[in-house]
Scaffold this active site. Structure first.
Site, short mmCIF file in Angstrom:
data_model
loop_
_atom_site.label_atom_id
_atom_site.label_comp_id
_atom_site.label_asym_id
_atom_site.label_seq_id
_atom_site.Cartn_x
_atom_site.Cartn_y
_atom_site.Cartn_z
N ASP A 58 0.24 24.44 14.26
CA ASP A 58 -1.15 24.46 13.90
C ASP A 58 -1.24 24.39 12.20
OD1 ASP A 58 -3.82 24.86 13.69
OD2 ASP A 58 -3.87 26.81 15.27
C1 BGC Z 1 -7.11 25.52 14.45
C2 BGC Z 1 -6.69 24.14 15.22
C3 BGC Z 1 -7.30 22.96 14.54
C4 BGC Z 1 -6.66 22.85 13.00
C5 BGC Z 1 -6.99 21.72 12.40
C6 BGC Z 1 -6.55 25.28 12.85
O1 BGC Z 1 -7.49 26.21 12.02
O2 BGC Z 1 -6.34 26.56 14.69
O3 BGC Z 1 -7.15 24.39 16.48
O4 BGC Z 1 -6.96 21.80 15.46
O5 BGC Z 1 -7.07 24.05 12.52
O6 BGC Z 1 -8.33 21.75 11.98
#
Ligand code: BGC
Length: 906
Positions: A286
C-alpha cells in the site's frame, strides 16, 4: 456589506508561529477585481522531459521477450530499480532494454486517474456495499467491464481494487469501500468484479491483504487474529478470489498481523499466499506501506509503492547483498514478478502501455455516456435496499414533500483514495423531479444543513473575468521566507475542495502561498456563511475584509488524510444580485504546534465552502410545515465523504447533527414519511418505528438520484438485500470492545463471531438483519433439494424453486446457508448458519416460478482446525437452508457428511 467577524486587512503578516519563517507578507490583494493573466499550461500536468517521454520512446521488443533472458541481461541496479515505482502511479521503465512502465490507478468505485487535485472526470459506480446488496455476480462483472474501460481511458492497466476487507465493524472508515461482513459474499462479489476487469485486459489489485479492517493507527497497529478467524473470516475473501478469479495483483495492508507488518510477513506472503494458494501474481505495498529493506524483499513484496523508492535504493541493496544479508536470488524473484506482470499487461494493452504518459481521457462520447449511464443507473437502483414499507411505497400520486440535508447534495461515494470527480451526477431531488409520475407534485425543504463542511463554491462564484470557477495563483517563498509579489503559476479551477497532493511546480519549491480569487454574486439578501479548511494557514476575505482567520488558532480535523483543520466559519451580510470579491490566501507552511499523527501522507489542501446562513430552528420548522401540507414525505438524510472516509473511523452509528430530530419531527407531522438513507454502511435509526418506509440507498455514484427515484416511484421493484447487519446500538457490534488500536494492538477477540454470526449466537436482535430486503411483490420457495456429487472432492448442487406470489414482476436473490450438526463431534462451536451461495432471478412475473441452482464446494461445510492447521469438516447431519434473512430460515433440507476430510491447499 457588513462584517460580523474580525478585522480589516489588505496584506497579512503572520504571527511568529509560522513553521519555517517568523515573518512574511502575502501578496497584496487586488483592490479592484482585475482579470489575472491567462492560465499557463496546467501545473498539474508535468512538462515533457526525455524521462517522461516514457514508453513512447521504446521499441516493443518487450512484448516478445523471454523474461528470464531479459533478467539475465540486466545489471543488478536495473533489477533493483524494478522493485519500486517510478512515481506515484507508474512502475519503473528501463529504456536500455525497452522495458516499459505500467500505470495503475485507484479504485474501487471508478478510475480517478493520476491527480487528486485535478481529477479527470469519471463514471462512478456505487459504493461496494451497494454492489454487494445486489447479490448479482453477473451485474458486478459488468461493472468490472465498465471500470476496465475507465482505467484504460486514464492510461492505466491496473485498477487498485477491489477492497475486500471485512466489515468487522460498520464504524470502519472504509466500510463503505468493502463489500460485506460475510466472507463468502465478499469473495464471490469480488471474484465477479475481478473477472469483469481482467477479461477486459485490466489487472485487478485486491486489497488490503489482510486485517486492515479499521483506520485507527492503520500503519502501526497489530491486528491480533486467531488462526481460525483469520482463515475463516479475514483471509477467506482473498482465498475465494484466488480460487475463482485469480487476481493478477494484490496490495498488502498497512498494518501488522500477529506481530509482523504484512508487507514483510513471510508466513502470509510466501507460505500462505504463494505456496499454499499458488498465487503467481504481483504483490505491491500500500502507498508508503513498506517498512523494511531486506525483510520485505525476502518475504515476497514485489513492488514498493509509490515511487521513487524510500527503501530500495541501489546503494543500500548492493551493500546488503555484499554483506550476505540479502540473497540476490530474492531480488531476481521479485524483479521477475514485476516483469511478468508488466509483460502480461503490455501484451493485452500495447497501445495503452506504449502511450504512457499520455493525457487522461474522460469517456464522454454520446455512446459511452449513454451506455455508462444505463449501467450506472441499474447498479445504483439494484443495490437499493428497501428496509421497511408500511404500504406507503411506491409513491405514484399526490403532493410529495422532499426534505432533508442530502436531497440536493451530490453524494457520490465515501472519501479518501476512493474519491472521484463524477462526469455528471444526479442527486435525489433531480432524480425525483426527472422521473416524476404525472400525478405527483413535488416540493422541497432543506430541513437541516447536515454536512460536516459547507457546500463547495457553486455557480454564484466565477473567475474575476466571469468564467466558471475561480482564479488560482501560486507564489513562491524565498529562502528568507519572503513571498514573491508576482505569481509563479496562474491558473483557474472549479472545485473548491483542493487536495494538492500531486501539485508540483519546479519554481515553487516545497512551500508556497496560494491565492484564490473569485467574483461572488449573492443569490440572497441576508447573511452568507463561508468556511475555510486548510493544511497550512489560511485567511478568507470578502471585499478585502478578513472574514476567516484560520491561522492564529487552529484545530486539527479529519480532512486531507488527517492533515487539515476543522472548518472555520465566518458570516457576512449580503444583498441579492450584488457582486463581491472573494479572496483566500493559503500559506502551505504549517504551524509548529500542529503535529499530525497516524498518516504517512504529508500533503497540502485548501477547502472553501459557502452557503446562505441557515437558521437551524427555522429550517426545521419549515420542513415540518412542508411535511404537514403534503400527502407523503421523502426525507433524504445520511452521511457523505466527509463523515465516512479512508483515514478515520466513524465515532458513532448515529446520523449527524440534528438528523434524528428532523426525521422524528417530520414523521410526527406526516405518517407517510419515507426516509432515504445515503450511507456506505450501517447507521442507527432510533426513529425506525415512527416512519412508514426506510430505503437504504448507500452511495449511488453518478446515477444515485435516479436509482433512488426508480425505487421510490416503483419504476424498479427493489431487490437489494443487506450485505451487513445493522445493529441497534454500538455495543451490539461484535468488535465493540476491541475496535480501536489499544496501545498498538487490535485484539480480534470476537474470533469468528462477526456480524450476523455474532447476533445469532448471542440472540441479539439487530435493527435489520443481514440479508434483509423487501420487494413490492412477495416470493415463496418450494422444493429445496441438495444433490451431493460423487468425486474426489466434496461438491454439491443446491436447488430451489422460487414463485412470485404477489401482484407485480420482480427480481429476487435467493440466499443459501449451511447449518452444521447440532452436536459437533469435535466439540468446536460453529455459527448456526453461514451464507454459502446465492443466485438471482430477474423479472419473474406474478404467478410464475423458476428454479435456481447453486454449486457448493467443500468450504461450505468446512472450518479451520487450529490444532492440526488444516481445513476440516464435521461429520454428521447437516442442513442446507434458504434464508429470508440471516435470522429467518424459511426452508431446509438435511444432508449427511459421513467421512472426515482435511486439506490445506486452495
Ligand atoms: C490506500 C489504497 C490506495 C492507495 C493509492 C492508500 O492510502 O490505502 O487503497 O490504493 O492509497 O491511492
Amino acid at each position: 456589506m457588513g462584517l460580523t467577524s474580525s478585522a480589516r486587512a489588505n496584506s497579512i503578516s503572520t504571527p511568529a508561529t509560522s513553521a519555517t519563517s517568523s515573518h512574511f507578507s502575502t501578496p497584496t490583494p487586488s483592490r479592484q477585481p482585475t482579470p489575472p493573466p491567462q492560465p499557463q499550461s496546467s501545473p498539474a500536468q508535468p512538462t515533457m522531459t526525455d524521462e517522461t517521454k516514457g514508453n513512447a520512446a521504446l521499441d516493443r521488443s518487450f512484448l516478445d521477450a523471454n523474461v528470464d533472458e531479459l533478467l539475465h541481461q540486466m545489471t543488478i541496479d536495473e533489477k533493483i530499480s524494478l522493485l519500486a515505482g517510478k512515481n506515484w502511479w507508474e512502475t519503473t521503465s528501463i529504456s536500455r532494454l525497452n522495458v516499459p512502465s505500467v500505470k495503475v490507478t485507484d479504485g474501487p468505485n471508478g478510475a480517478r486517474g493520476a491527480s487528486f487535485f485535478k481529477m479527470t472526470k469519471a463514471s462512478a459506480i456505487p459504493s461496494a456495499t451497494c454492489l454487494a446488496s445486489s447479490f448479482s455476480t453477473d451485474l458486478i462483472s459488468e461493472a468490472g467491464g465498465l471500470l476496465a474501460e475507465e482505467a484504460k481511458a486514464r492510461g492505466a492497466v491496473c485498477l487498485l481494487a477491489p477492497t475486500i476487507n471485512i466489515q468487522r465493524s460498520p464504524l470502519g472508515g472504509r466500510a463503505f469501500e468493502s463489500f460485506s461482513e460475510d466472507p463468502t459474499l465478499s469473495g464471490r462479489i469480488a471474484s465477479a468484479y475481478i473477472h469483469g476487469l481482467q477479461s477486459a485486459g485490466v489487472s485487478a489489485c485486491v486489497k488490503h491483504f489482510v486485517g486492515n479492517d479499521q483506520e485507527h493507527e492503520r500503519n502501526g497497529e497489530d491486528s491480533v487474529i486467531g488462526d481460525r478467524a483469520l482463515r475463516e473470516v479475514y483471509l477467506r475473501p482473498f482465498q475465494i478470489a484466488q480460487r475463482e478469479a485469480e487476481p493478477w495483483a494484490l496490495m498488502t495492508a498497512y498494518n501488522k498481523v500477529n506481530g509482523t507488518h504484512v508487507s514483510e510477513n513471510k508466513a502470509l506472503l510466501q507460505d500462505l499466499l504463494r505456496k499454499e494458494w499458488g498465487y503467481d501474481g504481483l504483490v505491491m505495498s500500500d502507498w508508503y506501506g513498506t517498512y523494511s529493506v531486506s525483510e520485505s524483499i525476502e518475504a515476497g513484496l514485489s513492488l514498493e509503492m509509490p515511487g521513487p523508492t524510500i527503501w530500495r535504493q541501489p546503494r543500500m541493496l548492493n551493500h546488503l547483498i555484499m554483506s550476505h544479508k540479502l540473497d540476490p536470488r530474492a531480488i531476481d524473484a521479485r524483479a521477475h514478478e514485476v516483469l511478468a506482470w508488466a509483460q502480461k499487461l503490455a501484451r493485452l494493452n500495447p497501445d495503452i502501455v506504449y502511450a504512457v504518459p499520455t493525457p487522461e481521457r474522460t469517456r464522454d462520447s454520446a455512446d459511452e455516456r449513454a451506455s455508462d449511464a444505463k449501467l450506472l443507473r441499474r447498479l445504483a437502483g439494484e443495490g437499493v435496499v428497501l428496509l421497511k414499507n408500511d404500504g406507503v411505497l411506491p409513491i405514484r400520486e399526490g403532493r410529495v414533500a422532499v426534505i432533508g440535508p442530502n436531497a440536493k447534495t451530490r453524494v457520490i461515494s465515501g472519501g479518501g483514495s476512493a474519491a472521484l470527480r463524477p462526469l455528471w451526477s444526479v442527486n435525489a431531488w433531480e432524480g425525483m423531479v426527472e422521473n416524476k409520475p404525472n400525478n405527483v407534485e413535488l416540493s422541497y425543504s432543506l430541513g437541516l444543513q447536515g454536512a460536516k463542511f459547507l457546500p463547495m463554491l457553486d455557480e454564484c462564484f466565477t473567475t474575476i473575468d466571469g468564467k466558471r470557477g475561480f482564479d488560482l495563483l501560486h507564489y513562491s517563498i524565498d529562502a528568507n521566507g519572503e513571498v514573491a509579489h508576482e505569481p509563479t503559476v496562474v491558473d483557474t479551477h472549479d472545485v473548491s475542495d483542493m487536495f494538492l497532493a500531486d501539485f508540483r511546480h519546479p519554481r515553487l519549491g516545497q512551500h508556497y502561498v496560494s491565492e484564490v480569487r473569485a467574483k461572488f454574486t449573492s443569490p440572497i439578501t441576508g447573511r452568507y456563511e463561508f468556511g475555510l479548511t486548510v493544511t497550512g494557514q489560511g485567511w478568507l476575505y470578502i471585499d478585502d475584509e478578513l472574514v476567516i482567520d484560520n491561522a492564529t488558532k487552529q484545530t486539527l480535523g479529519s480532512k486531507f488524510f488527517g492533515n487539515g483543520t476543522i472548518e472555520e466559519k465566518g458570516r457576512v451580510a449580503v444583498e441579492k444580485g450584488k457582486t463581491y470579491t472573494l479572496r483566500v490566501v493559503h500559506d502551505s507552511r504549517r504551524l509548529v504546534s500542529r503535529t499530525v499523527a497516524g498518516t504517512p501522507f504529508i500533503v497540502k489542501g485548501i477547502r472553501i465552502g459557502a452557503f446562505p446562513l441557515v437558521d437551524a430552528h427555522q429550517a426545521m420548522e419549515d420542513a415540518v410545515k412542508a411535511a404537514r401540507a403534503a400527502d407523503s414525505v421523502v426525507l433524504v438524510a445520511g452521511l457523505n465523504a466527509d463523515y465516512e472516509s479512508e483515514g478515520f473511523d466513524r465515532p458513532t452509528l448515529g446520523l449527524p447533527l440534528a438528523s434524528d430530530e428532523l426525521i422524528t419531527r417530520v414523521a410526527e407531522a406526516n405518517p407517510n414519511t419515507v426516509v432515504v438513507v445515503q450511507a456506505g454502511s450501517a447507521v442507527s435509526m432510533p426513529w425506525a418505528d415512527k416512519v412508514a418506509g426506510i430505503i437504504q440507498a448507500w452511495y449511488g455514484g453518478n446515477e444515485a438520484g435516479n436509482g433512488i427515484a426508480d425505487v421510490v416511484y416503483g419504476i424498479r421493484n427493489p431487490s437489494g438485500r443487506l450485505p451487513l447487519s445493522f445493529p441497534k446500538r454500538e455495543s451490539d457490534i461484535a468488535a465493540a470492545l476491541n475496535f480501536k488500536s489499544a496501545r498498538t494492538k487490535v485484539h480480534y477477540s470476537e474470533g469468528i463471531w462477526v456480524g450476523y454470526k455474532h447476533h445469532n449466537a448471542r440472540g441479539i436482535e439487530p435493527l435489520f438483519p443481514f440479508g434483509r430486503g423487501l420487494s413490492y411483490t412477495s416470493f415463496k420457495y418450494s422444493g429445496l433439494a441438495i444433490n451431493v456429487k460423487k468425486g474426489d472432492e466434496w461438491t454439491a448442487a443446491g436447488r430451489v424453486t422460487v414463485t412470485n406470489t404477489g401482484q407485480v414482476a420482480g427480481d429476487h436473490s435467493v440466499h443459501f446457508y449451511t447449518a452444521p450438526p447440532p452436536e459437533s463431534p469435535t466439540g468446536l462451536r460453529h455459527p448456526e448458519v453461514s451464507l454459502q451461495a446465492f443466485a438471482k432471478v430477474y423479472d419473474l412475473a406474478p404467478g410464475k416460478s423458476t428454479t435456481v441452482e447453486v454449486k457448493l464446494d467443500k468450504y461450505a461445510i468446512s472450518h479451520w482446525d487450529e490444532y492440526d492447521s488444516t481445513w476440516k469438516v464435521e461429520v454428521g447431519e447437516w442442513a442446507l437452508k434458504v434464508g429470508e434473512d440471516a435470522q429467518t430460515m424459511v426452508a431446509e433440507v438435511p444432508f449427511t457428511i459421513d467421512n472426515e476430510m482435511a486439506w490445506t491447499k486452495l
